[in-house]
Design a protein around this motif. Structure first.
Motif, PDB file in Angstrom:
ATOM      1  N   VAL A 100       8.369 -50.464 -20.802  1.00 52.20           N
ATOM      2  CA  VAL A 100       8.195 -49.689 -22.039  1.00 52.20           C
ATOM      3  C   VAL A 100       6.852 -48.967 -22.040  1.00 52.20           C
ATOM      4  N   ILE A 101       5.779 -49.686 -21.677  1.00 48.30           N
ATOM      5  CA  ILE A 101       4.449 -49.074 -21.676  1.00 48.30           C
ATOM      6  C   ILE A 101       4.365 -47.970 -20.640  1.00 48.30           C
ATOM      7  N   ALA A 102       4.984 -48.179 -19.465  1.00 50.54           N
ATOM      8  CA  ALA A 102       4.969 -47.144 -18.432  1.00 50.54           C
ATOM      9  C   ALA A 102       5.688 -45.885 -18.905  1.00 50.54           C
ATOM     10  N   ASN A 103       6.805 -46.049 -19.612  1.00 50.11           N
ATOM     11  CA  ASN A 103       7.503 -44.885 -20.148  1.00 50.11           C
ATOM     12  C   ASN A 103       6.655 -44.131 -21.162  1.00 50.11           C
ATOM     13  N   GLU A 104       5.946 -44.879 -21.992  1.00 50.31           N
ATOM     14  CA  GLU A 104       5.088 -44.225 -22.981  1.00 50.31           C
ATOM     15  C   GLU A 104       3.935 -43.485 -22.308  1.00 50.31           C
ATOM     16  N   LEU A 105       3.362 -44.077 -21.254  1.00 55.29           N
ATOM     17  CA  LEU A 105       2.277 -43.415 -20.537  1.00 55.29           C
ATOM     18  C   LEU A 105       2.761 -42.151 -19.851  1.00 55.29           C
ATOM     19  N   VAL A 106       3.934 -42.209 -19.255  1.00 58.39           N
ATOM     20  CA  VAL A 106       4.486 -41.019 -18.607  1.00 58.39           C
ATOM     21  C   VAL A 106       4.747 -39.920 -19.642  1.00 58.39           C
ATOM     22  N   SER A 107       5.282 -40.304 -20.792  1.00 51.90           N
ATOM     23  CA  SER A 107       5.501 -39.313 -21.855  1.00 51.90           C
ATOM     24  C   SER A 107       4.184 -38.715 -22.335  1.00 51.90           C
ATOM     25  N   LEU A 108       3.153 -39.551 -22.426  1.00 54.00           N
ATOM     26  CA  LEU A 108       1.839 -39.056 -22.828  1.00 54.00           C
ATOM     27  C   LEU A 108       1.272 -38.090 -21.787  1.00 54.00           C
ATOM     28  N   LEU A 109       1.445 -38.419 -20.510  1.00 56.36           N
ATOM     29  CA  LEU A 109       0.983 -37.524 -19.453  1.00 56.36           C
ATOM     30  C   LEU A 109       1.728 -36.192 -19.485  1.00 56.36           C
ATOM     31  N   LYS A 110       3.017 -36.239 -19.755  1.00 57.24           N
ATOM     32  CA  LYS A 110       3.778 -35.000 -19.853  1.00 57.24           C
ATOM     33  C   LYS A 110       3.282 -34.147 -21.018  1.00 57.24           C
ATOM     34  N   ALA A 111       2.954 -34.809 -22.144  1.00 56.58           N
ATOM     35  CA  ALA A 111       2.416 -34.063 -23.288  1.00 56.58           C
ATOM     36  C   ALA A 111       1.080 -33.414 -22.933  1.00 56.58           C
ATOM     37  N   ILE A 112       0.217 -34.146 -22.218  1.00 56.04           N
ATOM     38  CA  ILE A 112      -1.064 -33.578 -21.783  1.00 56.04           C
ATOM     39  C   ILE A 112      -0.837 -32.398 -20.843  1.00 56.04           C
ATOM     40  N   GLY A 113       0.148 -32.546 -19.945  1.00 57.98           N
ATOM     41  CA  GLY A 113       0.463 -31.457 -19.033  1.00 57.98           C
ATOM     42  C   GLY A 113       0.949 -30.217 -19.753  1.00 57.98           C
ATOM     43  N   VAL A 114       1.764 -30.406 -20.794  1.00 61.53           N
ATOM     44  CA  VAL A 114       2.252 -29.264 -21.563  1.00 61.53           C
ATOM     45  C   VAL A 114       1.107 -28.600 -22.322  1.00 61.53           C
ATOM     46  N   ILE A 115       0.212 -29.404 -22.877  1.00 59.68           N
ATOM     47  CA  ILE A 115      -0.897 -28.854 -23.663  1.00 59.68           C
ATOM     48  C   ILE A 115      -1.850 -28.042 -22.784  1.00 59.68           C
ATOM     49  N   PHE A 116      -2.214 -28.587 -21.618  1.00 58.28           N
ATOM     50  CA  PHE A 116      -3.193 -27.928 -20.749  1.00 58.28           C
ATOM     51  C   PHE A 116      -2.556 -27.112 -19.627  1.00 58.28           C
ATOM     52  N   GLY A 117      -1.238 -27.026 -19.602  1.00 54.86           N
ATOM     53  CA  GLY A 117      -0.564 -26.227 -18.592  1.00 54.86           C
ATOM     54  C   GLY A 117      -0.674 -26.795 -17.186  1.00 54.86           C
ATOM     55  N   LEU A 118      -0.599 -28.127 -17.046  1.00 45.85           N
ATOM     56  CA  LEU A 118      -0.696 -28.792 -15.747  1.00 45.85           C
ATOM     57  C   LEU A 118       0.676 -29.273 -15.308  1.00 45.85           C
ATOM     58  N   THR A 119       0.888 -29.294 -14.020  1.00 48.02           N
ATOM     59  CA  THR A 119       2.159 -29.765 -13.478  1.00 48.02           C
ATOM     60  C   THR A 119       2.163 -31.286 -13.369  1.00 48.02           C
ATOM     61  N   ASP A 120       3.360 -31.822 -13.185  1.00 54.35           N
ATOM     62  CA  ASP A 120       3.482 -33.280 -13.039  1.00 54.35           C
ATOM     63  C   ASP A 120       2.803 -33.773 -11.766  1.00 54.35           C
ATOM     64  N   ALA A 121       2.774 -32.936 -10.740  1.00 56.53           N
ATOM     65  CA  ALA A 121       2.191 -33.346  -9.460  1.00 56.53           C
ATOM     66  C   ALA A 121       0.692 -33.589  -9.587  1.00 56.53           C
ATOM     67  N   ILE A 122      -0.026 -32.692 -10.227  1.00 48.19           N
ATOM     68  CA  ILE A 122      -1.481 -32.839 -10.337  1.00 48.19           C
ATOM     69  C   ILE A 122      -1.837 -33.972 -11.293  1.00 48.19           C
ATOM     70  N   LEU A 123      -1.001 -34.198 -12.315  1.00 49.98           N
ATOM     71  CA  LEU A 123      -1.245 -35.326 -13.214  1.00 49.98           C
ATOM     72  C   LEU A 123      -1.017 -36.653 -12.493  1.00 49.98           C
ATOM     73  N   GLY A 124       0.018 -36.722 -11.685  1.00 55.19           N
ATOM     74  CA  GLY A 124       0.258 -37.934 -10.918  1.00 55.19           C
ATOM     75  C   GLY A 124      -0.807 -38.181  -9.874  1.00 55.19           C
ATOM     76  N   LEU A 125      -1.344 -37.096  -9.306  1.00 56.06           N
ATOM     77  CA  LEU A 125      -2.373 -37.218  -8.278  1.00 56.06           C
ATOM     78  C   LEU A 125      -3.706 -37.678  -8.855  1.00 56.06           C
ATOM     79  N   THR A 126      -4.000 -37.329 -10.082  1.00 53.33           N
ATOM     80  CA  THR A 126      -5.315 -37.612 -10.660  1.00 53.33           C
ATOM     81  C   THR A 126      -5.235 -38.754 -11.683  1.00 53.33           C
ATOM     82  N   VAL A 127      -4.810 -38.459 -12.877  1.00 54.43           N
ATOM     83  CA  VAL A 127      -4.882 -39.423 -13.977  1.00 54.43           C
ATOM     84  C   VAL A 127      -4.015 -40.648 -13.712  1.00 54.43           C
TER      85      VAL A 127
END
Length: 206
Positions: free
Chosen positions: A62-89
């Protein structure tokens, strides 16, 4: 019409699980209260260990799903792809625990355990963390393949991982499997170069 909507809601999976928890949790609590003592462990004490493991897996899921959803929201806000978010944060957050644990093991005089965990932990996550969800998804899709996006970023990620593993595979036998500061410095430099290349590709700096 309203009756059908109500029946659909009652028959949904989420509502069924919610009802089961409300029904069985008080029953289990009553049974444990009347069949156990604080001074003597009950006969079914080992069952709690398995239940605790299952509950911990569910919480992690459950927590992992919420974190992934949060990362996707950050990616949408700052215009980042899933690849760079997975590589860094996501990669930093996932590896900080291994970093602390492996460093502690090395300082306690057990460097082989920490060194093995550096490769064993990611290998376990790669084989089980990718193999199991993809297998479940393929079974749900009736055996249909899962499409993956192949671009310059994906190629860079694969080349960076492959070059790091190939470097360790060649160098470690040459230095008789002695992980010294030179070996660690080379890996650190490779990661910085690899991260810089991916950031350049992500933001199209060149």
């Amino acid at each position: 019409m309203n009756k059908n909507i109500f029946l659909d809601k009652v028959g949904s999976t989420e509502l069924t699980v919610y009802q089961l928890i409300l029904v069985f949790s008080p029953l289990v609590a009553i049974i444990v209260a009347f069949t156990s003592r604080s001074s003597v462990p009950p006969v079914y004490n080992t069952v709690f260990a398995f239940l605790g493991f299952i509950v911990s897996v569910v919480w992690i899921y459950v927590i992992a799903n919420e974190l992934v959803s949060l990362l996707k929201a950050i990616g949408v806000i700052f215009g980042l792809t899933d690849a760079i978010l997975g590589l860094t944060v996501l990669a930093w957050g996932n590896s900080i625990g291994d970093l602390i644990a492996d460093t502690a093991m090395a300082r306690r005089g057990q460097p082989r355990t920490g060194f093995s965990a550096c490769f064993g932990g990611p290998l376990f996550n790669l084989l089980l963390g990718i193999g199991l969800p993809f297998t479940i998804e393929i079974l749900r899709g009736g055996g249909a393949p899962i499409p993956l996006q192949f671009n310059v970023m994906t190629l860079s990620l694969s080349m960076g991982l492959g070059s790091s593993l190939l470097f360790s595979f060649i160098l470690l036998p040459c230095i008789k499997f002695t992980a010294n500061k030179t070996y660690g410095s080379f890996l650190f430099v490779m990661y910085i170069v690899f991260l810089a290349i991916c950031i350049i590709i992500e933001f199209s700096i060149l």
